[in-house]
Design a protein around this motif. Structure first.
Motif, mmCIF file in Angstrom:
data_model
loop_
_atom_site.group_PDB
_atom_site.id
_atom_site.type_symbol
_atom_site.label_atom_id
_atom_site.label_comp_id
_atom_site.label_asym_id
_atom_site.label_seq_id
_atom_site.Cartn_x
_atom_site.Cartn_y
_atom_site.Cartn_z
ATOM 1 N N ALA A 29 0.815 -1.213 0.000
ATOM 2 C CA ALA A 29 0.000 0.000 0.000
ATOM 3 C C ALA A 29 0.851 1.266 0.000
ATOM 4 O O ALA A 29 0.492 2.270 -0.624
ATOM 5 C CB ALA A 29 -0.935 0.002 1.204
ATOM 6 N N THR A 30 1.992 1.230 0.677
ATOM 7 C CA THR A 30 2.822 2.434 0.796
ATOM 8 C C THR A 30 3.950 2.506 -0.232
ATOM 9 O O THR A 30 4.428 3.594 -0.556
ATOM 10 C CB THR A 30 3.446 2.524 2.198
ATOM 11 O OG1 THR A 30 4.185 1.320 2.473
ATOM 12 C CG2 THR A 30 2.353 2.674 3.255
ATOM 13 N N ARG A 31 4.364 1.351 -0.793
ATOM 14 C CA ARG A 31 5.537 1.350 -1.678
ATOM 15 C C ARG A 31 5.233 0.944 -3.119
ATOM 16 O O ARG A 31 5.967 1.296 -4.017
ATOM 17 C CB ARG A 31 6.627 0.448 -1.094
ATOM 18 C CG ARG A 31 7.212 1.039 0.201
ATOM 19 C CD ARG A 31 7.985 0.004 0.980
ATOM 20 N NE ARG A 31 8.598 0.568 2.168
ATOM 21 C CZ ARG A 31 7.954 0.776 3.318
ATOM 22 N NH1 ARG A 31 6.676 0.459 3.418
ATOM 23 N NH2 ARG A 31 8.569 1.300 4.354
ATOM 24 N N GLN A 32 4.205 0.177 -3.342
ATOM 25 C CA GLN A 32 3.741 -0.188 -4.669
ATOM 26 C C GLN A 32 4.878 -0.628 -5.607
ATOM 27 O O GLN A 32 5.197 0.049 -6.579
ATOM 28 C CB GLN A 32 2.972 0.983 -5.289
ATOM 29 C CG GLN A 32 1.755 1.390 -4.463
ATOM 30 C CD GLN A 32 1.011 2.567 -5.047
ATOM 31 O OE1 GLN A 32 1.575 3.395 -5.751
ATOM 32 N NE2 GLN A 32 -0.264 2.659 -4.742
ATOM 33 N N PRO A 33 5.520 -1.761 -5.333
ATOM 34 C CA PRO A 33 6.606 -2.242 -6.203
ATOM 35 C C PRO A 33 6.086 -2.564 -7.602
ATOM 36 O O PRO A 33 4.987 -3.112 -7.757
ATOM 37 C CB PRO A 33 7.082 -3.512 -5.486
ATOM 38 C CG PRO A 33 5.908 -3.955 -4.663
ATOM 39 C CD PRO A 33 5.217 -2.698 -4.244
ATOM 40 N N ASP A 34 6.875 -2.216 -8.646
ATOM 41 C CA ASP A 34 6.444 -2.503 -10.008
ATOM 42 C C ASP A 34 6.937 -3.884 -10.440
ATOM 43 O O ASP A 34 7.632 -4.584 -9.691
ATOM 44 C CB ASP A 34 6.938 -1.420 -10.983
ATOM 45 C CG ASP A 34 8.461 -1.283 -11.014
ATOM 46 O OD1 ASP A 34 9.172 -2.271 -10.706
ATOM 47 O OD2 ASP A 34 8.950 -0.193 -11.346
ATOM 48 N N GLU A 35 6.577 -4.285 -11.656
ATOM 49 C CA GLU A 35 6.890 -5.629 -12.140
ATOM 50 C C GLU A 35 8.390 -5.879 -12.218
ATOM 51 O O GLU A 35 8.857 -6.991 -11.936
ATOM 52 C CB GLU A 35 6.252 -5.854 -13.511
ATOM 53 C CG GLU A 35 4.734 -5.961 -13.480
ATOM 54 C CD GLU A 35 4.158 -6.274 -14.850
ATOM 55 O OE1 GLU A 35 4.952 -6.516 -15.793
ATOM 56 O OE2 GLU A 35 2.922 -6.288 -14.989
ATOM 57 N N ILE A 36 9.150 -4.866 -12.599
ATOM 58 C CA ILE A 36 10.602 -5.043 -12.730
ATOM 59 C C ILE A 36 11.239 -5.261 -11.362
ATOM 60 O O ILE A 36 12.102 -6.132 -11.186
ATOM 61 C CB ILE A 36 11.239 -3.836 -13.451
ATOM 62 C CG1 ILE A 36 10.689 -3.727 -14.883
ATOM 63 C CG2 ILE A 36 12.761 -3.960 -13.467
ATOM 64 C CD1 ILE A 36 11.175 -2.512 -15.639
ATOM 65 N N GLU A 37 10.819 -4.473 -10.359
ATOM 66 C CA GLU A 37 11.368 -4.657 -9.011
ATOM 67 C C GLU A 37 10.997 -6.036 -8.467
ATOM 68 O O GLU A 37 11.817 -6.709 -7.838
ATOM 69 C CB GLU A 37 10.868 -3.579 -8.055
ATOM 70 C CG GLU A 37 11.478 -3.732 -6.659
ATOM 71 C CD GLU A 37 10.975 -2.724 -5.639
ATOM 72 O OE1 GLU A 37 11.446 -2.793 -4.474
ATOM 73 O OE2 GLU A 37 10.127 -1.880 -5.983
ATOM 74 N N ILE A 38 9.756 -6.462 -8.735
ATOM 75 C CA ILE A 38 9.322 -7.781 -8.257
ATOM 76 C C ILE A 38 10.156 -8.874 -8.924
ATOM 77 O O ILE A 38 10.610 -9.815 -8.252
ATOM 78 C CB ILE A 38 7.820 -7.985 -8.529
ATOM 79 C CG1 ILE A 38 7.001 -7.038 -7.640
ATOM 80 C CG2 ILE A 38 7.420 -9.431 -8.258
ATOM 81 C CD1 ILE A 38 5.519 -7.002 -7.982
ATOM 82 N N ARG A 39 10.373 -8.773 -10.230
ATOM 83 C CA ARG A 39 11.158 -9.802 -10.924
ATOM 84 C C ARG A 39 12.594 -9.841 -10.409
ATOM 85 O O ARG A 39 13.120 -10.898 -10.071
ATOM 86 C CB ARG A 39 11.169 -9.550 -12.432
ATOM 87 C CG ARG A 39 12.141 -10.488 -13.158
ATOM 88 C CD ARG A 39 12.080 -10.389 -14.655
ATOM 89 N NE ARG A 39 13.184 -11.132 -15.258
ATOM 90 C CZ ARG A 39 13.206 -12.458 -15.408
ATOM 91 N NH1 ARG A 39 12.203 -13.193 -14.968
ATOM 92 N NH2 ARG A 39 14.248 -13.057 -15.965
ATOM 93 N N ASN A 40 13.247 -8.670 -10.332
ATOM 94 C CA ASN A 40 14.649 -8.655 -9.903
ATOM 95 C C ASN A 40 14.799 -9.051 -8.436
ATOM 96 O O ASN A 40 15.781 -9.684 -8.054
ATOM 97 C CB ASN A 40 15.269 -7.285 -10.172
ATOM 98 C CG ASN A 40 15.528 -7.052 -11.647
ATOM 99 O OD1 ASN A 40 15.681 -8.000 -12.421
ATOM 100 N ND2 ASN A 40 15.575 -5.795 -12.062
#
Length: 282
Positions: free
Chosen positions: A226-237
């Protein structure tokens, strides 16, 4: 502690550190653990508790002299979070022993500390002298991959993670509930040997989530996302980095079957590695 043992003086951000003989460590009355052995942390560095002039201290090794300087300066910048550093001596850091209690420490405590750390402007700190990913996670992973004859196969994964495009933040991969106490009414981080900077804050969160029970993980991730909202690239790496971390951990503990299974996961969908942490976005 006498100044000759410690960081001597400041010159802007430049630190000059004296290098005396190890005989000077006799200034500390070492307190051994109950099993009679000296402690080593998971990074393989020495950790000693003892007394200096009747004051309890924790003496531990940083990755490098520069890393010791970085930890000392971060402790000065955030005195409400980190124990006071009495001084440094080469790679050794002599820190206040933080007296406190784990009572009342929850996943929210770690989230609170993460928020404070990630808000720090790194321009106020010197070079880290240590990178959790490049100096700790990846070397352990490569030991396992090399023994399995697969080191070359994963160079593209290593390149992908190291070159993740994001600003660096203060990074702490050890903010587990066991390493946080209430001391003098503040939340204090008591194990800071791996403090550095990094580009994958979600990796810090994974280390914390691993130590939580399932119900706590669910609300931890809800608040984190809710506070940081990681994107797909951050999740993959992060998922690749997490697999590197788990492969290295299994390797050094002799769980080779599990190690090989995790290596295979890198060939499939690495994002699935975060499912074991109940991460909801995979």
């Amino acid at each position: 502690m006498p100044n000759k043992f410690l960081r001597g003086w400041k010159n802007g951000r430049t630190r000059k550190v004296t290098h005396e003989t190890l005989g000077h460590l006799s200034a500390i009355e070492i307190t051994r653990p109950e099993n009679g052995r000296y402690l080593r942390n998971k990074a393989g560095r020495a950790v000693i508790t003892g007394l200096y002039n009747g004051v309890r201290v924790k003496a531990f090794q940083a990755h490098s002299v520069q890393h010791a300087i970085f930890i000392s300066d971060a402790s000065s910048l955030l005195p409400e979070i980190f124990p006071h550093v009495h001084g440094i001596y080469g790679r050794w850091i002599f820190a206040e022993w933080a007296e406190g209690t784990h009572k009342g420490v929850t996943y929210e405590s770690s989230l609170n500390l993460f928020s404070q750390l990630h808000a720090v402007d790194l321009k106020h700190l010197p070079a880290t002298g240590f990178d959790y990913l490049e100096d700790y996670i990846i070397p352990r992973f490569l030991e396992a991959a090399t023994l399995a004859g697969k080191a070359d196969k994963y160079q593209s994964h290593i390149y992908e993670v190291i070159n993740h495009s994001a600003p660096r933040q203060l990074s702490h991969p050890d903010l587990t509930l066991a390493n946080v106490v209430y001391s003098r009414k503040n939340l204090v981080s008591i194990d800071n040997e791996l403090l550095s900077s990094g580009k994958l804050p979600l990796l810090d969160a994974c280390n914390c989530a691993k130590s939580l029970d399932r119900s706590s993980r669910e609300v931890f991730w809800e608040d984190w996302i809710a506070t940081r909202q990681p994107d797909e690239i951050e999740i993959r790496n992060t998922s690749i980095a997490w697999l590197f971390r788990e492969v290295g951990s299994c390797f050094i503990s002799g769980r080779f079957d599990r190690c090989n299974s995790l290596l295979t996961s890198l060939d499939d969908v690495p994002e699935q590695s975060l499912k074991a942490l109940d991460f909801p976005l995979v």
